[in-house]
Design a protein around this motif. Structure first.
Motif, PDB file in Angstrom:
ATOM      1  N   PHE A   1      41.539  79.406  54.492  1.00 15.80           N
ATOM      2  CA  PHE A   1      41.897  78.356  53.551  1.00 15.80           C
ATOM      3  C   PHE A   1      40.725  78.076  52.626  1.00 15.80           C
ATOM      4  CE2 PHE A   1      39.428  76.007  56.546  1.00 15.80           C
ATOM      5  CZ  PHE A   1      38.970  74.868  55.900  1.00 15.80           C
ATOM      6  N   GLN A   2      41.037  77.437  51.514  1.00 13.06           N
ATOM      7  CA  GLN A   2      40.027  76.984  50.564  1.00 13.06           C
ATOM      8  C   GLN A   2      40.278  75.513  50.278  1.00 13.06           C
ATOM      9  OE1 GLN A   2      41.393  79.518  47.247  1.00 13.06           O
ATOM     10  NE2 GLN A   2      41.776  77.624  46.097  1.00 13.06           N
ATOM     11  N   ILE A   3      39.257  74.825  49.772  1.00 12.17           N
ATOM     12  CA  ILE A   3      39.398  73.432  49.347  1.00 12.17           C
ATOM     13  C   ILE A   3      39.205  73.384  47.835  1.00 12.17           C
ATOM     14  CG2 ILE A   3      38.520  71.087  49.545  1.00 12.17           C
ATOM     15  CD1 ILE A   3      37.586  71.706  52.327  1.00 12.17           C
ATOM     16  N   THR A   4      40.149  72.728  47.155  1.00 12.09           N
ATOM     17  CA  THR A   4      40.116  72.634  45.697  1.00 12.09           C
ATOM     18  C   THR A   4      39.775  71.214  45.275  1.00 12.09           C
ATOM     19  OG1 THR A   4      41.762  74.394  45.470  1.00 12.09           O
ATOM     20  CG2 THR A   4      41.456  72.938  43.585  1.00 12.09           C
ATOM     21  N   PHE A   5      38.835  71.120  44.337  1.00 10.57           N
ATOM     22  CA  PHE A   5      38.442  69.840  43.739  1.00 10.57           C
ATOM     23  C   PHE A   5      38.763  69.926  42.241  1.00 10.57           C
ATOM     24  CE2 PHE A   5      35.691  70.819  47.310  1.00 10.57           C
ATOM     25  CZ  PHE A   5      35.697  69.653  48.060  1.00 10.57           C
ATOM     26  N   PRO A   6      39.958  69.484  41.841  1.00 10.70           N
ATOM     27  CA  PRO A   6      40.402  69.734  40.465  1.00 10.70           C
ATOM     28  C   PRO A   6      39.789  68.825  39.421  1.00 10.70           C
ATOM     29  CG  PRO A   6      42.082  68.529  41.674  1.00 10.70           C
ATOM     30  CD  PRO A   6      41.008  68.851  42.664  1.00 10.70           C
ATOM     31  N   LEU A   7      39.281  67.661  39.817  1.00 11.79           N
ATOM     32  CA  LEU A   7      38.798  66.679  38.851  1.00 11.79           C
ATOM     33  C   LEU A   7      37.386  66.221  39.207  1.00 11.79           C
ATOM     34  CD1 LEU A   7      41.983  64.415  38.677  1.00 11.79           C
ATOM     35  CD2 LEU A   7      41.335  66.193  37.056  1.00 11.79           C
ATOM     36  N   ARG A   8      36.667  65.783  38.194  1.00 13.23           N
ATOM     37  CA  ARG A   8      35.336  65.239  38.416  1.00 13.23           C
ATOM     38  C   ARG A   8      35.462  63.731  38.613  1.00 13.23           C
ATOM     39  NH1 ARG A   8      30.962  68.072  37.346  1.00 13.23           N
ATOM     40  NH2 ARG A   8      31.764  69.227  35.568  1.00 13.23           N
TER      41      ARG A   8
ATOM     42  N   LEU B   1      44.519  60.075  37.838  1.00  5.98           N
ATOM     43  CA  LEU B   1      45.582  59.920  38.829  1.00  5.98           C
ATOM     44  C   LEU B   1      46.881  60.542  38.336  1.00  5.98           C
ATOM     45  CD1 LEU B   1      44.935  56.253  40.024  1.00  5.98           C
ATOM     46  CD2 LEU B   1      44.522  58.346  41.304  1.00  5.98           C
ATOM     47  N   GLY B   2      47.133  60.407  37.039  1.00  5.01           N
ATOM     48  CA  GLY B   2      48.342  61.009  36.481  1.00  5.01           C
ATOM     49  C   GLY B   2      48.329  62.520  36.616  1.00  5.01           C
ATOM     50  N   GLN B   3      47.168  63.148  36.382  1.00  2.00           N
ATOM     51  CA  GLN B   3      47.066  64.603  36.550  1.00  2.00           C
ATOM     52  C   GLN B   3      47.298  64.998  38.002  1.00  2.00           C
ATOM     53  OE1 GLN B   3      43.573  66.400  34.743  1.00  2.00           O
ATOM     54  NE2 GLN B   3      43.406  64.675  33.317  1.00  2.00           N
ATOM     55  N   THR B   4      46.731  64.221  38.915  1.00  2.00           N
ATOM     56  CA  THR B   4      46.932  64.524  40.339  1.00  2.00           C
ATOM     57  C   THR B   4      48.397  64.399  40.721  1.00  2.00           C
ATOM     58  OG1 THR B   4      44.716  63.675  40.801  1.00  2.00           O
ATOM     59  CG2 THR B   4      46.193  63.936  42.673  1.00  2.00           C
ATOM     60  N   LEU B   5      49.055  63.356  40.217  1.00  3.23           N
ATOM     61  CA  LEU B   5      50.479  63.184  40.493  1.00  3.23           C
ATOM     62  C   LEU B   5      51.283  64.355  39.939  1.00  3.23           C
ATOM     63  CD1 LEU B   5      50.874  59.365  39.765  1.00  3.23           C
ATOM     64  CD2 LEU B   5      51.141  60.479  41.975  1.00  3.23           C
ATOM     65  N   ALA B   6      50.929  64.838  38.744  1.00  2.00           N
ATOM     66  CA  ALA B   6      51.638  65.976  38.164  1.00  2.00           C
ATOM     67  C   ALA B   6      51.485  67.213  39.040  1.00  2.00           C
ATOM     68  CB  ALA B   6      51.107  66.245  36.751  1.00  2.00           C
ATOM     69  N   THR B   7      50.285  67.411  39.585  1.00  2.00           N
ATOM     70  CA  THR B   7      50.066  68.552  40.491  1.00  2.00           C
ATOM     71  C   THR B   7      50.931  68.437  41.737  1.00  2.00           C
ATOM     72  OG1 THR B   7      47.784  68.754  39.710  1.00  2.00           O
ATOM     73  CG2 THR B   7      48.311  69.805  41.807  1.00  2.00           C
ATOM     74  N   LEU B   8      50.992  67.218  42.296  1.00  2.00           N
ATOM     75  CA  LEU B   8      51.827  66.995  43.476  1.00  2.00           C
ATOM     76  C   LEU B   8      53.297  67.289  43.183  1.00  2.00           C
ATOM     77  CD1 LEU B   8      50.291  63.726  44.940  1.00  2.00           C
ATOM     78  CD2 LEU B   8      50.396  65.923  46.093  1.00  2.00           C
TER      79      LEU B   8
END
Length: 424
Positions: free
Chosen positions: A220-227, A125-132
């Motif tokens: 457009f593309q869809i990105t899935f950054p994390l497993r 979640l922290g990585q996702t927040l950093a991306t945002l």
């Protein structure tokens, strides 16, 4: 002499009675014996059936004892497995079935997946927040350069929400450090965070589209950054019954081992109706009605690749194309089994139940674009046109790639993408 013969005969009957007491209740059988025949010989000749019966009973008794021993061993094994499963569940380990009848080995990380414990979930979640936050900073820079009051106002609102989420994450960290159990509260909080993340991503997407001008719905593309087991995209419509199909997509991933599950289609009663998966150290596979064919794709090099698969129910014949070139063919893949309708089509996750049952070890990590499905077998020329972005390339008549057809959840994001213009 005759008196002696009768005496010996009665004695032999008494002997037989004593030897038969091992079998419980008995009865006497009188047999005539010629006067000149030796009584011992006659007794041996008539004892054959009794000896056979005794041998059979002993064999049956031995078999029963062996079966009893086997059952006791099986009961002990079941008790051991039950004990191990209870320990796994108490430690938060989830045991689930996977595609193709495989099972995840206890304690073994089959796809290099991070642990799904609370601490690692917070890290994700922290990585996702950093991306945002990075995307918001880009929007802020854009609004400063272009003097957009509306974009700046929306950016401030989103920034406040992200700050609130960071406080929630910090609060959860403090709870973990104090070792306060609260599984139900953890689940509720995680659901709230994931829901807010999805909302934030959608609003940022809208803001980015507004700041850069509207884009065509298929660019457009869809990105899935994390497993993870909660990041996915869902197609709004189901598939019809199909006796043949072709599907094509652009895909980019460097995940190892295995890129995961680009898409899965589940129907009531069959979670593996149509699945594309590269799991662990196995090659990429296509599953139709839980039947498997291995595919000759090599795509986990971090570059964009165009892949297509065609199939027909007649003899289960399939073809696999990578970057417009035929790479392999096969047959007898779920022959005469039509693809069933009224299912759920998910991008980025493998379904163990209809629309759910996701497992992080099978999640897709990377980027997808231009996923189209046809209810017929495409020709090699049509597939080449798609792979080379020829203007004669056609969109899928069953599913066409459009933002209006797909929703994203759990942190999956949509970005602008034009094939053949920004490849690799």
């Amino acid at each position: 002499m005759e008196r002696i013969s009768w005496t010996l005969f009665l004695l032999s009957l008494t002997y037989l009675e004593g030897s038969s007491q091992d079998f419980g209740q008995t009865q006497f059988i009188c047999t005539s014996v010629p006067k000149e025949m030796d009584l011992c010989t006659a007794t041996m000749q008539n004892s054959g059936p009794a000896e056979d019966l005794k041998t059979t009973v002993m064999q049956l008794r031995e078999t029963v004892l062996q079966q009893k021993e086997t059952i006791m061993n099986q009961k002990e094994t079941i008790r051991e497995l039950t004990s191990k499963l209870s320990r796994c569940e108490s430690q938060g380990v989830r045991v689930v079935p996977v595609a193709g009848g495989r099972r995840k080995e206890p304690g073994k990380n089959t796809m290099g997946d991070v642990s799904r414990g609370p601490t690692d979930t917070l890290a994700q979640l922290g990585q996702t927040l950093a991306t945002l936050k990075q995307r918001l900073e880009n929007l802020e820079q854009y609004s400063r350069n272009n003097g957009s009051v509306q974009a700046s106002s929306l950016k401030d609102l989103l920034q406040n929400k992200i700050d609130d989420m960071e406080k929630q994450v910090l609060s959860r960290v403090n709870t973990l450090e104090e070792n306060k159990p609260g599984q139900k509260n953890d689940t509720d909080q995680r659901n709230r965070v994931e829901s807010t993340l999805t909302s934030l991503h959608q609003r940022i997407n809208d803001l980015e589209k507004g700041s850069k001008g509207s884009r065509p719905l298929d660019k457009f593309q869809i990105t899935f950054p994390l497993r993870t087991n909660y990041m996915y995209a869902k197609v709004k419509k189901s598939l019809p019954e199909m006796y043949a199909f072709s599907f094509c997509l652009w895909i980019k991933s460097n995940a190892s081992p295995g890129v995961g599950t680009p898409f899965s289609y589940a129907v009531p009663g069959q979670a593996n109706e149509l699945v594309l998966i590269e799991w662990g150290n196995n090659p990429m596979e296509i599953l139709i009605n839980d039947k498997v064919a291995k595919l000759p794709f090599v795509i986990n090099d971090g570059k964009w690749h165009h892949i297509c698969i065609t199939w027909t129910t007649r003899d289960g014949v399939w073809e696999a194309f990578q970057d417009g070139v035929l790479r392999g063919t096969g047959e007898n893949l779920a022959p005469y089994h039509p693809i069933k309708p009224s299912g759920v089509l998910v991008l980025g996750q493998e379904q163990d139940t209809l629309g759910g049952g996701f497992d992080a070890t099978q999640a897709f990590v990377g980027e997808l674009a231009n996923f189209n499905i046809w209810d017929r077998k495409l020709t090699a020329g049509e597939i080449y046109n798609l792979a080379t972005c020829n203007n004669r390339a056609q969109a899928g008549n069953v599913l066409s790639w459009s933002e209006s057809n797909i929703d994203v959840f759990g942190g999956a994001t949509k970005w602008t993408f034009e094939p053949c213009r920004q490849l690799n």
